[in-house]
Design an enzyme around this catalytic site. Structure first.
Site, PDB file in Angstrom:
ATOM      1  N   CYS A 454       9.658  16.079  22.414  1.00 40.27           N
ATOM      2  CA  CYS A 454       8.278  16.137  22.917  1.00 40.27           C
ATOM      3  C   CYS A 454       7.476  17.204  22.184  1.00 40.27           C
ATOM      4  CB  CYS A 454       8.274  16.403  24.416  1.00 40.27           C
ATOM      5  SG  CYS A 454       9.217  17.871  24.903  1.00 40.27           S
ATOM      6  N   HIS A 827       9.165  21.130  28.724  1.00 38.39           N
ATOM      7  CA  HIS A 827       8.585  19.889  28.204  1.00 38.39           C
ATOM      8  C   HIS A 827       7.201  20.196  27.642  1.00 38.39           C
ATOM      9  CE1 HIS A 827       7.714  15.652  27.834  1.00 38.39           C
ATOM     10  NE2 HIS A 827       6.659  15.762  28.619  1.00 38.39           N
TER      11      HIS A 827
END
Length: 996
Positions: A454, A827
């Site tokens: 990510c 994330h």
């Protein structure tokens, strides 16, 4: 006597009179009488019991039978013979079409009087055959319950040997066809009681004959896995599983999941129907069997089955939390389904719209069950927030609903996620990314997460949304001198023209991956960005340069043309320059060095440094002795070499200051006092967008991006162990170091240095401070003497003449957010919008391009949220508030685009004219063909998947719509009293929906 009894029963006398007369007849029957009279009375009582049209008549028949069984056993045994019973069981009793329903009750009643008779064994043998025949005929639940009652009371009648296994299997098939037609609560309770009697018989048989268990379970699985049945088997089958000893579970599940004869469709059908059993109110251990089968499927890597079943059933399981009677089992199944579904957010996101309503219902219920469930649900939700961060717009209502509930610590969350994962090998689930039937409604395309990538996805999307950079990359001519840039061009082209909802960046990732990064581990997106830009820059600089055709501006001087055309694309788009100066505090000698940068790394000021208005904003033109300490002799200010390097020979020491600041929407060139309350020229009463400007400014008790830039540009004292070696003094001396921006980049990248090394824990910790982000930013850039002369000639920006600096205005383009508390975990996702120069056709271009409408540039441009494969619409309000709602989600890397103005004029002019002449970039032939072929391939894949999916979905058991439970609960809120699910009761409508 039989005639008298019949006349009394059939008479119209009052019941009390009848009862007195019947009592006399019964008393007389206790006396000795001849065989013929006994037979007549037994025939009459049998007739009354089996065909009586009132309960009273059947009760009289029962009493007479019991009296003759006790007082005339020989006559009763002779009457209750095998042939008579066979006739009853096979032909029935009563007129054709009105056969009695009480034959099994009659036989059970009579058996107690012949148990010791010589004919008992013959009767038992007959009944063992007949009950097997009966269950093969699929009797009703009521008749099955009567058979079970008979066999439970007289186990001698239970079939034996192979017939016993067959009987169990056929009884299970009967249960599979049970249906409760009525919705009345009394009828439902009666139905549940009947099912319990039947399953109780199976339990009794299995206790004495364990060898019958496995064949019975095999039959059960055959029923629930059948894809040919017109109607789904009854949920009453759940009552069978509850009596299977748990010690057999592992072996049974292992055999099922390793049986190659069971197809995926059959297995998916079976587990789907088992999950429906969570609504069965009398089931025990049902949740354990469901979870065990799900784990068994994960062990043999049947991930496609698990995914299909979870996505199709999880909402129904969730809806059962409304009902206290099944809540415990439903919550156990829900926890496993969610905690194991870790490769994608799909399952959790299906529940998001319904969580607030369920939480409100449980709070209203106010019971121990509801309180416990709320705490477990909150823990589950926070686990999902942790695992699937990056959806602030979706999570905000859910966070609001559970804000008062306990929050688990991170260790607990990691433990739950690690304990329930389908597999520890993440690459095994790489192909099961979220299924997206079509492109996002935004028209944008997502990027597939290749396993903790990510950090790369968010950077690529931010670079892609930098429209000037994107167009330049797409316009590059075909060549092999820049392999990484070529791969980026292909990736951008697919993001622009692919029909897929998300594409894989695997090829670019493998080419751009820093060699020191650990495979599969989370990385720092800022580190990746710096490496990527440096690679692209060095590749173009050292290899054969890509030819890039940009129309040359007539206003661009030869020197300026040479300056821009000899830069690499990275330098043109992201390159800026900074002058670092060090002043010896003893001799006041100044040494300077200019260096290029592609991003500014902004540290957080120490906690003891107050960023108030009088000291936090750096007055760059007053750089001298105000840096660290005010000099005792103020005259040093005028004689300081820091002032002599200015383009002015004399100046007013009180000249206006030029800080880093946020600005409103004024036309370029308008003079303002940046430190005054009028720095933003706007009347709040005249423009509603003022509210957004206020959001862009940091509250007094928090930090802002301008605060961090000012701290970055503020002087640093070099002292103690960090003294400066002054060449003039030829020794180490105290000194001051300061940085000045001499050239602002086209795209300004700001990295907020949130990660610092903690020597106590030996780990990098994260600074979670909220930093307000201005949508528009003024950056002070040093003015050269040549630029000063140009400003004098144009008559604009005269403030530069007084300060030595020019304000360069930047618009916020992208914000990369890190969710988590460590750089090694968490994330990344990003907010982005496209900032472009909007010039109406035919508008004359003067020296500097001017946006057609500043307000459109700042607020009417749509924001998007990019989170791996998911792309959604968003807003600047969401960007501003994300950390307020989610403290671990903090802005990390910011992209700003320079507005057209003095310094950026040549590049903006070239880019704008190239865009007007050529429109959208035209891709070379090979790239267009590759995209076209992939789009055709995608359509073929969609058609094939649709066919396969249709086969899978058609195999899933059909059940009542899950949302009926929520709709019913909503209706119950408006009713008075009652016993809806929220109150823990069982109103007739809701209870029927629960079970069936």
């Amino acid at each position: 006597m039989d005639k008298i009894l019949e006349a009394v029963v059939m008479s119209s006398y009052p019941n009390n009179v009848k009862q007195g007369l019947v009592r006399r007849v019964i008393e007389a029957a206790k006396q000795p009488m001849d065989s013929e009279q006994c037979w007549s009375m037994l025939e009459l009582s049998t007739k009354l019991y089996l065909t009586g049209d009132t309960k009273y008549k059947r009760e009289v028949g029962k009493e007479v039978l019991e009296v003759y069984g006790h007082y005339h056993p020989e006559e009763f045994e002779e009457f209750f013979n095998v042939r008579f019973l066979l006739s009853l069981l096979q032909e029935g009793y009563g007129p054709l079409g009105k056969r009695s329903h009480y034959i099994l009750d009659y036989i059970q009643l009579g058996l107690q009087f012949v148990l010791e008779s010589p004919s008992a064994n013959s009767i038992f043998s007959l009944l063992r055959i007949e009950v097997l025949r009966k269950v093969c005929e699929r009797p009703s639940p009521k008749q099955c319950a009567k058979i079970s009652k008979l066999l439970t009371q007289h186990p001698q009648c239970i079939p034996t040997g192979k017939h016993q296994v067959l009987f169990c299997q056929q009884l299970i098939r009967c249960i599979g066809q049970f249906q409760c037609i009525s919705e009345g609560e009394e009828d439902i309770m009666e139905f549940l009681e009947q099912v319990n009697k039947v399953s109780g018989l199976l339990q009794r048989i299995w206790r004495t004959q364990t060898s019958a268990i496995l064949p019975s379970l095999k039959e059960l699985f055959t029923i629930i896995s059948s894809t040919e049945e017109q109607e789904a088997p009854s949920n009453a089958l759940a009552s069978v599983v509850q009596f299977v000893p748990l010690e057999l579970m592992d072996g049974v599940i292992r055999n099922l999941t390793n049986d190659d004869s069971i197809t995926d469709v059959q297995m998916m059908t079976a587990i789907g129907r088992m999950i429906d059993w969570v609504s069965w109110p009398l089931g025990k251990n049902i949740d354990k069997w469901i979870i065990a089968l799900l784990k068994g499927l994960a062990a043999v890597k049947k991930f496609s089955i698990l995914i299909e079943v979870t996505l199709s059933k999880i909402e129904k399981v969730f809806s059962k939390l409304l009902y206290p009677i099944v809540r415990e089992g439903a919550l156990s199944v829900l926890q496993y389904m969610l905690l194991s579904f870790q490769h994608s957010h799909e399952a959790f996101h299906l529940l998001l719209p319904h969580i607030p309503r369920l939480v409100a219902s449980l709070k209203k219920e106010d019971s121990n069950s509801a309180t416990s469930s709320l705490e477990q649900l909150s823990e589950l939700i926070h686990c999902m927030f942790f695992r699937f961060s990056g959806f602030p717009d979706l999570y905000e209502p859910v966070l609001e609903a559970v804000k008062a509930l306990p929050i688990p610590n991170e260790d607990r969350i990691k433990h739950l996620l690690g304990q329930n994962a389908w597999t520890s090998q993440k690459n095994e689930l790489a192909c099961f990314y979220p299924r997206l039937a079509s492109k996002s409604e935004t028209g944008k395309i997502g990027l597939i997460n290749l396993g903790n990538t990510c950090y790369m996805n968010s950077i690529i999307q931010s670079l892609f949304m930098a429209s000037d950079f994107r167009h330049s990359v797409l316009n590059l001519t075909e060549g092999n001198s820049q392999p990484l840039m070529t791969k980026l061009q292909w990736l951008f082209a697919f993001l622009e023209h692919s029909q897929r909802p998300a594409i894989s960046p695997e090829s670019f990732f493998s080419a751009s991956w820093p060699p020191w990064f650990t495979p599969g581990a989370q990385q720092d997106c800022s580190e990746y960005l710096k490496y990527l830009l440096d690679r692209l820059h060095e590749e173009e600089k050292t290899g054969k340069r890509i030819y890039q055709k940009l129309k040359e501006s007539s206003l661009m001087s030869q020197a300026m043309e040479h300056h821009y055309l000899n830069k690499t694309l990275i330098e043109k788009m992201f390159g800026g320059k900074m002058m670092t100066k060090i002043r010896c505090l003893k001799c006041l000698n100044v040494s300077s060095r200019e260096e290029a940068f592609t991003d500014l790394s902004l540290a957080f000021p120490p906690l003891d440094r107050q960023m108030d208005e009088s000291t936090s904003v750096l007055p760059v033109e007053e750089i001298g002795p105000q840096f660290i300490e005010h000099p005792e002799n103020a005259s040093q200010l005028r004689g300081s070499p820091w002032i002599q390097r200015r383009p002015l020979t004399t100046r007013d020491p009180a000249a206006s200051q030029m800080p880093v600041e946020t600005v409103g929407f004024q036309e370029p060139g308008e003079a303002t006092n940046p430190l005054s309350d009028n720095a933003v020229v706007m009347d709040a009463a005249k423009d509603p967008l003022l509210a957004y400007r206020e959001q862009a400014c940091a509250p007094k008790d928090s930090r802002s991006v301008p605060d961090l830039i000012n701290y970055f540009l503020s002087p640093e004292r070099l002292t103690a162990e960090n003294k400066y070696h002054c060449e003039k003094c030829a020794s180490l001396q105290d000194a001051e170091k300061v940085a000045e921006l001499t050239e602002g980049p086209h795209y300004l990248i700001l990295t907020l240095l949130r990660f610092s090394f903690d020597p106590q824990t030996m780990k990098r910790k994260k600074i979670l401070d909220n930093v307000s982000i201005p949508v528009v930013l003024k950056l002070p850039v040093l003015v050269t003497p040549e630029e000063t002369e140009e400003v004098c000639q144009t008559g604009k920006d005269r403030a530069a003449l007084e300060s030595g600096f020019m304000s360069v205005v930047y618009d916020l383009c992208s914000v990369v957010v890190h969710s988590g508390i460590s750089s090694e975990s968490g994330h990344y996702y990003c907010y982005s919008r496209e900032c472009t120069d909007t010039v109406p056709p035919g508008q004359p271009r003067e020296g500097a391009l001017k946006p057609a409408c500043d307000k459109q540039l700042d607020f009417e441009i749509q924001w998007y949220l990019f989170n791996d494969t998911r792309v959604s619409f968003s807003s600047f309000e969401s960007v501003s508030n994300v950390t307020s709602f989610f403290p671990k989600d903090t802005a990390y890397v910011l992209f700003y685009r320079q507005r057209p103005g003095r310094q950026s004029c040549p590049l903006h002019q070239a880019l704008a004219e190239a865009g007007c002449l050529h429109g959208e970039p035209s891709l070379h032939k090979d790239l267009m063909e590759a995209i076209s072929k992939d789009n055709i391939l995608y359509l073929q894949e969609q058609e094939k998947e649709a066919r396969n999916r249709a086969a899978y979905i058609s195999a899933l058991p059909k059940s009542p719509l899950w949302w009926r439970d929520f709709d019913r609960d909503k209706d119950d809120d408006s009713s008075s009293g009652g016993c809806g699910p929220a109150t823990g009761g069982s109103g007739s409508g809701s209870f029927h929906g629960l079970v069936f």
